[in-house]
Design a protein around this motif. Sequence first.
Motif, PDB file in Angstrom:
ATOM      1  N   ASP A   1       1.140  -1.326   0.071  1.00  0.00           N
ATOM      2  CA  ASP A   1      -0.340   0.089  -0.015  1.00  0.00           C
ATOM      3  C   ASP A   1       0.832   1.417  -0.122  1.00  0.00           C
ATOM      4  OD1 ASP A   1      -2.000  -1.723  -0.119  1.00  0.00           O
ATOM      5  OD2 ASP A   1      -2.093  -1.136   2.586  1.00  0.00           O
ATOM      6  N   LEU A   2       0.518   2.107  -0.299  1.00  0.00           N
ATOM      7  CA  LEU A   2       0.687   3.309  -1.050  1.00  0.00           C
ATOM      8  C   LEU A   2       0.412   4.772   0.252  1.00  0.00           C
ATOM      9  CD1 LEU A   2       3.357   3.507  -2.652  1.00  0.00           C
ATOM     10  CD2 LEU A   2       0.892   4.989  -4.354  1.00  0.00           C
ATOM     11  N   ASN A   3       1.253   6.167   0.342  1.00  0.00           N
ATOM     12  CA  ASN A   3       0.361   6.844   0.659  1.00  0.00           C
ATOM     13  C   ASN A   3       1.101   7.779  -0.426  1.00  0.00           C
ATOM     14  OD1 ASN A   3       2.078   7.443   2.457  1.00  0.00           O
ATOM     15  ND2 ASN A   3       0.247   7.165   4.039  1.00  0.00           N
ATOM     16  N   LYS A   4       0.614   9.784   0.216  1.00  0.00           N
ATOM     17  CA  LYS A   4       2.403  10.082  -0.217  1.00  0.00           C
ATOM     18  C   LYS A   4       3.651  10.476   0.652  1.00  0.00           C
ATOM     19  CE  LYS A   4       0.478  14.414   1.546  1.00  0.00           C
ATOM     20  NZ  LYS A   4      -0.598  15.885   1.632  1.00  0.00           N
ATOM     21  N   ASP A   5       3.153  10.108   1.527  1.00  0.00           N
ATOM     22  CA  ASP A   5       3.955  10.402   2.500  1.00  0.00           C
ATOM     23  C   ASP A   5       5.446   9.118   2.395  1.00  0.00           C
ATOM     24  OD1 ASP A   5       3.812  12.657   3.713  1.00  0.00           O
ATOM     25  OD2 ASP A   5       2.273  11.182   5.224  1.00  0.00           O
ATOM     26  N   LEU A   6       4.791   7.929   1.596  1.00  0.00           N
ATOM     27  CA  LEU A   6       5.454   6.969   1.617  1.00  0.00           C
ATOM     28  C   LEU A   6       5.429   6.907   0.669  1.00  0.00           C
ATOM     29  CD1 LEU A   6       5.336   3.958   0.187  1.00  0.00           C
ATOM     30  CD2 LEU A   6       6.098   4.400   2.668  1.00  0.00           C
ATOM     31  N   VAL A   7       5.251   7.324  -0.754  1.00  0.00           N
ATOM     32  CA  VAL A   7       6.083   7.640  -1.683  1.00  0.00           C
ATOM     33  C   VAL A   7       7.409   8.181  -1.246  1.00  0.00           C
ATOM     34  CG1 VAL A   7       5.740   9.127  -3.928  1.00  0.00           C
ATOM     35  CG2 VAL A   7       3.835   7.051  -3.171  1.00  0.00           C
TER      36      VAL A   7
ATOM     37  N   ASP B   1       7.259   8.852 -11.718  1.00  0.00           N
ATOM     38  CA  ASP B   1       5.675   8.937 -12.290  1.00  0.00           C
ATOM     39  C   ASP B   1       4.667   8.713 -11.472  1.00  0.00           C
ATOM     40  OD1 ASP B   1       7.841   8.599 -14.690  1.00  0.00           O
ATOM     41  OD2 ASP B   1       7.562   5.803 -14.889  1.00  0.00           O
ATOM     42  N   ILE B   2       4.905   8.283 -10.126  1.00  0.00           N
ATOM     43  CA  ILE B   2       3.475   8.237  -9.323  1.00  0.00           C
ATOM     44  C   ILE B   2       3.324   9.431  -8.741  1.00  0.00           C
ATOM     45  CG2 ILE B   2       1.899   6.365  -7.575  1.00  0.00           C
ATOM     46  CD1 ILE B   2       3.816   4.371  -8.764  1.00  0.00           C
TER      47      ILE B   2
ATOM     48  N   GLY C   1      -4.429  -4.568  -8.269  1.00  0.00           N
ATOM     49  CA  GLY C   1      -3.202  -4.868  -8.310  1.00  0.00           C
ATOM     50  C   GLY C   1      -2.471  -6.683  -8.328  1.00  0.00           C
ATOM     51  N   PRO C   2      -1.548  -6.868  -8.495  1.00  0.00           N
ATOM     52  CA  PRO C   2      -0.548  -5.863  -7.199  1.00  0.00           C
ATOM     53  C   PRO C   2       0.570  -5.336  -8.647  1.00  0.00           C
ATOM     54  CG  PRO C   2       0.105  -8.110  -7.305  1.00  0.00           C
ATOM     55  CD  PRO C   2      -1.208  -8.516  -8.159  1.00  0.00           C
ATOM     56  N   ALA C   3       0.388  -3.798  -8.138  1.00  0.00           N
ATOM     57  CA  ALA C   3       1.108  -2.790  -8.915  1.00  0.00           C
ATOM     58  C   ALA C   3       2.584  -2.300  -8.026  1.00  0.00           C
ATOM     59  CB  ALA C   3       0.850  -1.724  -9.429  1.00  0.00           C
ATOM     60  N   PHE C   4       3.645  -2.782  -8.410  1.00  0.00           N
ATOM     61  CA  PHE C   4       5.287  -2.118  -7.514  1.00  0.00           C
ATOM     62  C   PHE C   4       5.762  -0.752  -8.104  1.00  0.00           C
ATOM     63  CE2 PHE C   4       5.458  -7.712  -7.871  1.00  0.00           C
ATOM     64  CZ  PHE C   4       5.900  -7.210  -6.007  1.00  0.00           C
ATOM     65  N   VAL C   5       5.869  -0.788  -6.864  1.00  0.00           N
ATOM     66  CA  VAL C   5       6.631   1.129  -7.223  1.00  0.00           C
ATOM     67  C   VAL C   5       7.294   0.784  -6.524  1.00  0.00           C
ATOM     68  CG1 VAL C   5       5.959   3.621  -6.088  1.00  0.00           C
ATOM     69  CG2 VAL C   5       3.732   1.884  -6.553  1.00  0.00           C
ATOM     70  N   THR C   6       7.758   0.920  -6.649  1.00  0.00           N
ATOM     71  CA  THR C   6      10.252   1.125  -6.375  1.00  0.00           C
ATOM     72  C   THR C   6      10.582   2.655  -6.926  1.00  0.00           C
ATOM     73  OG1 THR C   6      11.006   0.973  -9.110  1.00  0.00           O
ATOM     74  CG2 THR C   6      10.002  -1.120  -7.340  1.00  0.00           C
ATOM     75  N   LYS C   7      11.711   2.866  -6.362  1.00  0.00           N
ATOM     76  CA  LYS C   7      12.765   3.865  -6.626  1.00  0.00           C
ATOM     77  C   LYS C   7      12.669   4.039  -8.496  1.00  0.00           C
ATOM     78  CE  LYS C   7      16.365   6.457  -4.790  1.00  0.00           C
ATOM     79  NZ  LYS C   7      17.815   6.591  -3.884  1.00  0.00           N
ATOM     80  N   ASP C   8      12.961   3.150  -9.000  1.00  0.00           N
ATOM     81  CA  ASP C   8      12.499   3.516 -10.674  1.00  0.00           C
ATOM     82  C   ASP C   8      11.355   4.095 -11.198  1.00  0.00           C
ATOM     83  OD1 ASP C   8      15.778   2.272 -10.817  1.00  0.00           O
ATOM     84  OD2 ASP C   8      14.520   0.163 -10.957  1.00  0.00           O
ATOM     85  N   ASN C   9      10.427   4.043 -10.673  1.00  0.00           N
ATOM     86  CA  ASN C   9       8.908   4.548 -11.063  1.00  0.00           C
ATOM     87  C   ASN C   9       8.137   5.747 -10.643  1.00  0.00           C
ATOM     88  OD1 ASN C   9       8.121   2.745  -9.587  1.00  0.00           O
ATOM     89  ND2 ASN C   9       6.579   1.525 -10.928  1.00  0.00           N
ATOM     90  N   VAL C  10       8.834   5.304  -9.185  1.00  0.00           N
ATOM     91  CA  VAL C  10       8.385   6.058  -8.052  1.00  0.00           C
ATOM     92  C   VAL C  10       7.884   7.726  -8.432  1.00  0.00           C
ATOM     93  CG1 VAL C  10      10.514   6.886  -6.602  1.00  0.00           C
ATOM     94  CG2 VAL C  10       7.684   7.303  -5.552  1.00  0.00           C
TER      95      VAL C  10
ATOM     96  N   THR D   1      -4.600  10.834  -4.560  1.00  0.00           N
ATOM     97  CA  THR D   1      -5.327   9.492  -5.524  1.00  0.00           C
ATOM     98  C   THR D   1      -4.442   9.077  -5.621  1.00  0.00           C
ATOM     99  OG1 THR D   1      -4.608  10.486  -7.769  1.00  0.00           O
ATOM    100  CG2 THR D   1      -6.849  11.607  -6.168  1.00  0.00           C
ATOM    101  N   ARG D   2      -3.474   8.395  -5.504  1.00  0.00           N
ATOM    102  CA  ARG D   2      -2.545   7.407  -5.278  1.00  0.00           C
ATOM    103  C   ARG D   2      -2.252   7.071  -4.573  1.00  0.00           C
ATOM    104  NH1 ARG D   2      -0.693   4.743  -9.702  1.00  0.00           N
ATOM    105  NH2 ARG D   2       0.398   3.368  -9.062  1.00  0.00           N
TER     106      ARG D   2
END
Length: 336
Positions: A262-268, A326-327, A315-324, A335-336
């Motif tokens: 899971d995700l929120n703006k602080d986690l991003v 974009d999100i 899902g699942p959609a992985f959010v990593t340092k490589d694509n973060v 909203t993400r």
Amino acid sequence: MRRHHRARAATLTATVLVGTVLAAGCSSGSGGKKSEEGGADTSAGKANTPRMTVAVITHAAPGDTFWDLIRKGAQAAAAKDNVKLVYSSDPNAGNQANLVQNAIDQKVDGIALTAAKPDAMKDVVANAGAAGIPVVGFNSGLDNWKELGMLEYFGQDENIAGQAFGQRLNELGAKHAVCVIQEQGQVALEARCAGLKKGFKGKTETLYVNGTDMPSVKSTITAKLKQDSSIDQVVTLGAPFALTAVQSVSDAGGKAKVATFDLNKDLVKAVADGQVEFSVDQQPYLQGYLSVDALWLYRTNGNFSGGGAAPVLTGPAFVTKDNVADIAKFAAKGTR
């Protein structure tokens, strides 16, 4: 709940619904027992169909920002579809069931609910069916939605997501993981850790914490890390718990890494900064949006995704340092 529809589509495979997600224009607070009408800004192309009322009822705990994303998605769909949205939540399964019954008594046109404790939802979903009110499930209850008699389900297969999580840890070289569950007995959370154990080649332990008391979460994780220095990976099941786990690792003086669901703006930001290795995003905004939109489609055109036989996977959609990056722009909007 029109089980004959499902029989016609028994051989369908899992369906992934891809569509344009309209951003909600207002902020959202956390749940609690209070119900209130959603107030998202009206989007272009608002439906001119008759006004209908949809109740969205979740097991959200007060203060968990994950559910803000669910709610914003629901509000966006409601604004587009000319729907009066009534949102309510309670982490206690019995209380949540009472909220569902209240919605039935109010003769709403549709109900979207989470089934974190499926047994507690059995009777009220049946009551909704008897009253002619369609029910869709989302977020929790993937293994139970059909037997409960729901029309559709929107969410992530948590066991498969857990397996994918474990496989990624294998690639990162982790050897000893502790999976932190913030609510014992919650089926989606238990499935995540079970999947992790299946996909991860190293040692996996489960650690239960009180998710409604974040200082306690922090101290419990810290104590576990101090007790066993071989733990090199902390796996959390929600963004706020990942951020707390980062503090616990620091307090424990260890070298354990943190990754999360899971995700929120602080986690991003934490992913971008390297404090958290990665996140598995189940796209909660999409779950809220699709659940409300599905009830509108069913009421206005008789549509139901997945043929009543297969879930719609978000899902699942992985959010990593490589694509973060974009999100990040979507996370900044909440909203993400």
